[in-house]
Design a protein around this motif. Structure first.
Motif, short mmCIF file in Angstrom:
data_model
loop_
_atom_site.label_atom_id
_atom_site.label_comp_id
_atom_site.label_asym_id
_atom_site.label_seq_id
_atom_site.Cartn_x
_atom_site.Cartn_y
_atom_site.Cartn_z
N PHE A 255 -3.22 -7.98 -8.10
CA PHE A 255 -4.42 -7.15 -8.17
C PHE A 255 -5.55 -7.75 -7.33
O PHE A 255 -5.85 -8.95 -7.43
N LEU A 256 -6.14 -6.93 -6.49
CA LEU A 256 -7.24 -7.28 -5.57
C LEU A 256 -6.80 -8.23 -4.46
O LEU A 256 -7.65 -8.78 -3.75
N ALA A 257 -5.49 -8.41 -4.30
CA ALA A 257 -4.99 -9.34 -3.28
C ALA A 257 -4.35 -8.63 -2.10
O ALA A 257 -3.75 -9.27 -1.25
N GLY A 258 -4.45 -7.32 -2.04
CA GLY A 258 -3.86 -6.58 -0.93
C GLY A 258 -4.69 -6.73 0.33
O GLY A 258 -5.89 -6.44 0.35
N THR A 259 -4.08 -7.21 1.39
CA THR A 259 -4.82 -7.50 2.62
C THR A 259 -5.05 -6.25 3.48
O THR A 259 -6.07 -6.15 4.17
N GLN A 260 -4.13 -5.31 3.46
CA GLN A 260 -4.27 -4.13 4.31
C GLN A 260 -5.54 -3.35 3.99
O GLN A 260 -6.23 -2.88 4.88
N SER A 261 -5.82 -3.18 2.71
CA SER A 261 -7.02 -2.43 2.34
C SER A 261 -8.26 -3.32 2.36
O SER A 261 -9.31 -2.92 2.88
N ARG A 262 -8.16 -4.55 1.85
CA ARG A 262 -9.33 -5.42 1.76
C ARG A 262 -9.87 -5.79 3.15
O ARG A 262 -11.07 -6.00 3.32
N LEU A 263 -8.98 -5.87 4.13
CA LEU A 263 -9.40 -6.21 5.49
C LEU A 263 -9.64 -4.97 6.35
O LEU A 263 -9.77 -5.06 7.57
N HIS A 264 -9.67 -3.81 5.70
CA HIS A 264 -10.03 -2.54 6.35
C HIS A 264 -9.03 -2.06 7.40
O HIS A 264 -9.40 -1.32 8.31
N PHE A 265 -7.77 -2.47 7.26
CA PHE A 265 -6.75 -1.92 8.14
C PHE A 265 -6.28 -0.54 7.66
O PHE A 265 -5.93 0.31 8.46
N LEU A 266 -6.28 -0.36 6.35
CA LEU A 266 -5.76 0.88 5.76
C LEU A 266 -6.86 1.93 5.69
O LEU A 266 -7.88 1.72 5.03
N PRO A 267 -6.69 3.06 6.37
CA PRO A 267 -7.73 4.10 6.35
C PRO A 267 -7.70 4.90 5.05
O PRO A 267 -6.66 5.08 4.43
N GLU A 268 -8.85 5.37 4.64
CA GLU A 268 -8.99 6.22 3.45
C GLU A 268 -8.21 5.66 2.27
O GLU A 268 -7.41 6.37 1.64
N PRO A 269 -8.42 4.39 1.90
CA PRO A 269 -7.61 3.82 0.81
C PRO A 269 -7.91 4.41 -0.55
O PRO A 269 -7.07 4.33 -1.45
N HIS A 270 -9.08 5.01 -0.72
CA HIS A 270 -9.46 5.55 -2.03
C HIS A 270 -9.01 6.99 -2.24
O HIS A 270 -9.06 7.49 -3.37
N THR A 271 -8.56 7.65 -1.17
CA THR A 271 -8.14 9.05 -1.30
C THR A 271 -6.71 9.25 -0.80
O THR A 271 -5.77 9.21 -1.57
N ASP A 272 -6.56 9.44 0.52
CA ASP A 272 -5.25 9.79 1.07
C ASP A 272 -4.19 8.71 0.82
O ASP A 272 -3.03 9.04 0.56
N PHE A 273 -4.58 7.44 0.91
CA PHE A 273 -3.59 6.37 0.88
C PHE A 273 -3.76 5.44 -0.32
O PHE A 273 -3.50 4.24 -0.22
N ILE A 274 -4.17 5.98 -1.44
CA ILE A 274 -4.34 5.13 -2.62
C ILE A 274 -3.00 4.60 -3.14
O ILE A 274 -2.93 3.50 -3.70
N PHE A 275 -1.93 5.36 -2.93
CA PHE A 275 -0.62 4.87 -3.36
C PHE A 275 -0.22 3.64 -2.54
O PHE A 275 0.43 2.74 -3.06
N SER A 276 -0.63 3.60 -1.28
CA SER A 276 -0.33 2.44 -0.44
C SER A 276 -1.04 1.20 -0.97
O SER A 276 -0.48 0.10 -0.95
N VAL A 277 -2.27 1.37 -1.44
CA VAL A 277 -3.02 0.26 -2.03
C VAL A 277 -2.28 -0.26 -3.26
O VAL A 277 -2.09 -1.47 -3.43
N PHE A 278 -1.85 0.66 -4.12
CA PHE A 278 -1.14 0.28 -5.34
C PHE A 278 0.19 -0.40 -5.01
O PHE A 278 0.55 -1.41 -5.62
N ALA A 279 0.89 0.14 -4.03
CA ALA A 279 2.20 -0.41 -3.66
C ALA A 279 2.08 -1.83 -3.12
O ALA A 279 2.90 -2.70 -3.43
N GLU A 280 1.04 -2.09 -2.33
CA GLU A 280 0.87 -3.43 -1.77
C GLU A 280 0.57 -4.45 -2.87
O GLU A 280 1.04 -5.59 -2.81
#
Length: 370
Positions: free
Chosen positions: A246-271
């Motif tokens: 939890f809170l250790a995902g680098t793709q979202s925290r380092l702003h590589f993952l676009p729209e992490p709170h809407t379109d790609f929230i599953f990607s955040v959870f998966a990481e």
């Protein structure tokens, strides 16, 4: 069947509790993912989880309101509700706010309203009422049902909002199937869709064409249209078996993952929670849909069967599309992941839909024990 507004005692007695538990469980997991995703949005927005929680409380009130009123009384008002939804979609073309290539929102001060979300509830109600009164068993009745749904679908394509249009199409197909449309009619409809694809392709916006092309090969535009797909696949794959934590995902925290709170929230959870966490989410969604289908099968009211099946098709389509999109297995459409993605309009609409399903369950249980 007599229409009624149940008392709170009847509601508590006949409530489908597993349906409630599954809904709350998925919402809580969505909040967990949103806490992490909000820190990955450029110009961090730590208020997103709190806003989502407030929308969840409003959705809970709407859920309870639907239960108290009863799905039968909503079906009585299906036509006015659908006409109201159509009116909002028409007004949107003139007064709506354009973003990401589509004119899909009203700006109401600090809030945004997306009428297509509430329109899904209205469409489910009007299809249930229309198809139970005029079963699509003849070509005329079949085309009539397509006409009812086609008005809203056409307005969505004018925005253009292809993702929501696909949801409306899936809802309509399921409503036709459950209400007794002949397989040959459905096959002809599917064939017509395939034949129309070359013409539809010419009508797509440039960014929509690129979304389809990068779905087939993200390297066509790795820094543009393909960037979202590539970064999302990296996030999902890097989660491994148990995730980074939890809170250790680098793709979202380092702003590589676009729209992490809407379109790609599953990607955040998966990481962050890996294959095991994703399996839990998929199991919870599968159980939710199983309970919804069970509610439809147990009801003796054809209107209720069509309504629950249509609402189930909406939520199922969005779950499958959103998750597949995150893994690069489907084109990007921007559809929210139910109960997970940030958004007041979508969460409120989902609460109304699940409240209608629960209302059918309460009504069916009441009749069984009367």
């Amino acid at each position: 069947m007599a229409d009624f507004s149940p008392s709170w005692t009847e509601i508590r007695k006949n409530l489908d509790r597993p349906l409630v538990v599954l809904t709350l469980g998925l919402f809580v997991l969505g909040l967990v993912a949103l806490v992490s995703a909000s820190l990955g949005v450029r110009r961090n927005h730590p208020e997103y989880p709190m806003k989502q929680l407030l929308w969840g409380l409003l959705g809970a009130l709407a859920y309870l309101g639907v239960l108290k009123v009863g799905y039968q009384n909503f079906l009585k008002q299906a036509v006015p509700l659908y006409l109201g939804a159509l009116g909002l979609l028409v007004a949107l073309l003139v007064l709506g706010h354009a973003a990401k290539g589509a004119q899909s929102w009203f700006h109401l001060g600090p809030f945004r309203l997306q009428p297509s979300e509430l329109g899904k509830v209205a469409l489910g109600l009007v299809l249930a009422k229309h198809c139970s009164r005029v079963p699509p068993e003849t070509p005329r009745a079949f085309l009539g049902t397509l006409g009812v749904a086609g008005v809203s679908l056409s307005l969505l394509l004018l925005q253009p909002d292809l993702g929501s249009a696909l949801v409306y199409g899936a809802m309509t197909m399921v409503a036709l199937w459950v209400s007794g449309a002949k397989p040959s009619y459905l096959a002809c409809l599917g064939g017509a869709g395939l034949l129309a694809f070359p013409f539809a392709w010419q009508g797509l916006k440039t960014y929509q064409k690129m979304r389809l092309l990068v779905f087939l090969d993200p390297t066509l535009d790795p820094q543009g249209a393909g960037y979202n797909v590539i970064q999302s696949r990296i996030a999902v794959g890097s989660g491994g078996l148990v995730g980074k934590g939890f809170l250790a995902g680098t793709q979202s925290r380092l702003h590589f993952l676009p729209e992490p709170h809407t379109d790609f929230i599953f990607s955040v959870f998966a990481e962050e929670f890996g294959f095991l966490g994703c399996s839990l989410v998929l199991c919870l969604f599968a159980l939710l849909f199983w309970r919804m289908i069970k509610v439809a099968l147990q009801s003796r009211d054809l209107r209720a069967k069509i309504l629950v099946a249509t609402l189930s098709a909406w939520l199922w389509f969005q779950v499958m599309e959103s998750i597949a999109m995150s893994m690069g297995l489907a084109p990007i459409t921007g559809l929210p992941l139910p109960l997970f993605s940030y958004g007041g309009s979508s969460l409120l609409a989902e609460a109304l839909a699940l409240g209608l399903v629960q209302s059918v369950a309460v009504s069916t249980a009441r009749e069984r024990f009367d």
